[in-house]
Design a protein around this motif. Structure first.
Motif, short mmCIF file in Angstrom:
data_model
loop_
_atom_site.label_atom_id
_atom_site.label_comp_id
_atom_site.label_asym_id
_atom_site.label_seq_id
_atom_site.Cartn_x
_atom_site.Cartn_y
_atom_site.Cartn_z
N GLY A 286 1.63 6.06 -9.07
CA GLY A 286 1.17 6.97 -9.44
C GLY A 286 -0.31 7.10 -8.94
N PRO A 287 -1.03 7.93 -9.61
CA PRO A 287 -2.55 8.30 -9.21
C PRO A 287 -3.33 6.97 -9.24
CG PRO A 287 -1.61 10.01 -10.36
CD PRO A 287 -0.71 9.10 -10.53
N ALA A 288 -3.18 6.31 -10.24
CA ALA A 288 -4.13 5.19 -10.22
C ALA A 288 -3.71 4.11 -9.32
CB ALA A 288 -3.80 4.54 -12.03
N ALA A 289 -2.37 3.86 -9.09
CA ALA A 289 -2.10 2.84 -8.38
C ALA A 289 -2.49 3.16 -6.88
CB ALA A 289 -0.53 2.50 -8.16
N ARG A 290 -2.16 4.52 -6.49
CA ARG A 290 -2.77 4.99 -5.18
C ARG A 290 -4.26 5.02 -4.83
NH1 ARG A 290 0.78 9.29 -6.25
NH2 ARG A 290 -0.89 10.79 -6.62
N ARG A 291 -4.93 5.00 -5.87
CA ARG A 291 -6.54 4.72 -5.57
C ARG A 291 -6.68 3.22 -5.36
NH1 ARG A 291 -6.71 8.44 -10.15
NH2 ARG A 291 -6.93 6.80 -11.63
N GLU A 292 -5.94 2.45 -5.79
CA GLU A 292 -6.00 1.01 -5.35
C GLU A 292 -5.37 0.55 -3.99
OE1 GLU A 292 -7.84 -1.26 -7.14
OE2 GLU A 292 -8.19 0.41 -8.28
N HIS A 293 -4.52 1.46 -3.58
CA HIS A 293 -3.80 1.02 -2.32
C HIS A 293 -4.54 0.83 -0.96
CE1 HIS A 293 0.65 2.52 -3.58
NE2 HIS A 293 0.03 1.65 -4.46
N ALA A 294 -5.60 1.95 -1.00
CA ALA A 294 -6.45 1.90 0.30
C ALA A 294 -7.34 0.67 0.19
CB ALA A 294 -7.31 3.23 0.29
N LYS A 295 -7.93 0.44 -1.09
CA LYS A 295 -8.44 -0.78 -0.87
C LYS A 295 -8.07 -2.07 -0.81
CE LYS A 295 -10.98 1.42 -5.05
NZ LYS A 295 -11.32 1.22 -6.23
N ILE A 296 -6.64 -2.25 -1.22
CA ILE A 296 -5.86 -3.57 -0.89
C ILE A 296 -5.56 -3.47 0.62
CG2 ILE A 296 -3.73 -4.55 -1.38
CD1 ILE A 296 -3.93 -3.52 -4.17
N GLU A 297 -5.06 -2.57 0.99
CA GLU A 297 -5.02 -2.18 2.52
C GLU A 297 -5.84 -2.65 3.31
OE1 GLU A 297 -2.35 -0.50 5.80
OE2 GLU A 297 -1.86 0.11 3.73
N ARG A 298 -7.17 -2.16 2.96
CA ARG A 298 -8.27 -2.85 3.90
C ARG A 298 -8.68 -4.32 3.69
NH1 ARG A 298 -14.27 -1.82 2.72
NH2 ARG A 298 -15.32 -2.52 4.74
N VAL A 299 -8.38 -4.72 2.45
CA VAL A 299 -8.71 -6.32 2.40
C VAL A 299 -7.53 -7.01 3.19
CG1 VAL A 299 -8.61 -8.12 0.43
CG2 VAL A 299 -9.74 -5.84 0.16
#
Length: 356
Positions: A286-299
């Motif tokens: 969902g939207p809340a999870a997708r907002r975290e995806h990019a950050k986790i991907e970068r880390v």
């Protein structure tokens, strides 16, 4: 005094007594605790079955302790009551034992599988797993599956206990029994079906547990409201997490007892599948999870590339020393907790003067 060299009367008689109890009380379909089928033969413990010994080895290993700082669904939630990978593991194990006891199956086996099933999960839950999988595919034409890595943790990465005889062969890790190893490897719906009914219990109960506690956490986080849950499966399963789990467990036990296998009833299974699809659409993806995806991907990608470009940067103990580069980097990153992963990223990406 060596208790194994000079066992007392209880230790001398326990294995025979417990085997007689299993023959009398367990279902003919249940896995048996003896004999222990391990990759390296070892003397049994006088006061524990081989499966109890496996359980203890899992609980005392470092990978198990790290689960308390690994994400279940919500990354770094602000609150003390959100689930972690460790509390999820405990809930899966508790429900699995209830089902096994009701069906006269081997509780010690489901306990060992349940406690060990997620030892290979990387930081940041299934988001972290997906990123690590993409990193391996792009650089090494490989992939990552947490259930396969869980087996690698207990087979290779954790050191052998003192009771395991030393040899010149490959590492055997915790030297767990074959039925435990099979249950750990096959607990995911993406893996082959476990060979024991006990392993199949954990595989299904894993979904029962995470689906319901993730709903609870999503409501606590404000991502969902009770009145947003789909009405049809809620009408079948119940309007609270405890009622849904109770309904699903009763259905699983009664349907499995009649079938001679571990299966759900049609109505309950369909309702759980519908609720699971809803959670993927609204929470997991969902939207809340997708907002975290990019950050986790970068880390995760930053750390993966940093170590893959120069494996000498891996600290001592960063993966099995005789493995190839892809495996050593995977071992090291997958073993990180969320907070350790973030600290490692900050050490690379954040100027020291600005780091907290």
């Amino acid at each position: 005094m060596d208790p194994h060299a000079n066992p007392g009367p209880v230790a001398s008689a326990l294995a025979g007594r417990r085997q007689a109890w299993e023959a009398e009380r367990l279902s003919p379909l249940a896995a048996r605790s003896w004999p222990a089928r391990r990759r390296v033969a070892e003397d049994d413990c006088g006061l524990r079955s081989p499966l109890q010994r496996d359980r203890d080895r899992i609980v005392h290993c470092k990978a198990f302790r790290r689960l308390k700082h690994k994400t279940q669904v919500f990354v770094a939630p602000e609150g003390d009551h959100f689930r972690t990978r460790l509390t999820h593991t405990i809930e899966v194990t508790q429900i699995s034992r209830t089902v096994a006891r009701a069906l006269d199956l081997n509780e010690d086996l489901v306990e060992a599988i349940g406690l060990g099933h997620d030892l290979g999960h990387p930081p940041f839950g299934h988001i972290g797993e997906a990123v690590l999988d993409r990193c391996l595919a792009a650089r090494f034409d490989g992939g990552f599956r947490h259930y396969e890595h869980s087996l690698r943790v207990v087979d290779v990465l954790e050191p052998a206990p003192r009771a395991v005889p030393e040899g010149d062969g490959p590492p055997v890790g915790l030297n767990l029994c074959e039925d435990v190893r099979d249950g750990i490897l096959c607990h995911s719906g993406r893996a082959p079906m476990p060979r024991t009914l006990e392993g199949r219990i954990v595989r299904l109960v894993d979904r029962v547990a995470y689906l319901n506690h993730d709903i609870d956490d999503a409501i606590r986080a404000g991502v969902l409201r009770d009145d947003e849950l789909p009405p049809e499966p809620i009408a079948v399963l119940g309007d609270t997490g405890s009622r849904r789990i109770d309904t699903l467990v009763h259905d699983l036990v009664e349907t499995s007892a009649a079938a001679g296998d571990i299966v759900q009833g049609d109505e309950a299974g369909a309702a759980m599948d519908e609720l699971r699809s809803f959670m993927f659409d609204q929470v997991y993806l969902g939207p809340a999870a997708r907002r975290e995806h990019a950050k986790i991907e970068r880390v995760v990608r930053t750390l993966f590339d940093w170590y893959a470009e120069d494996p000498m940067r891996l600290p001592d103990g960063g993966g099995a020393p005789d493995a190839d580069v892809a495996q050593r980097v995977t071992d090291y990153i997958a073993g990180m907790t969320d907070r350790y992963c973030i600290r490692a990223f900050e050490a690379l990406a954040v100027p020291e003067a600005f780091a907290l």
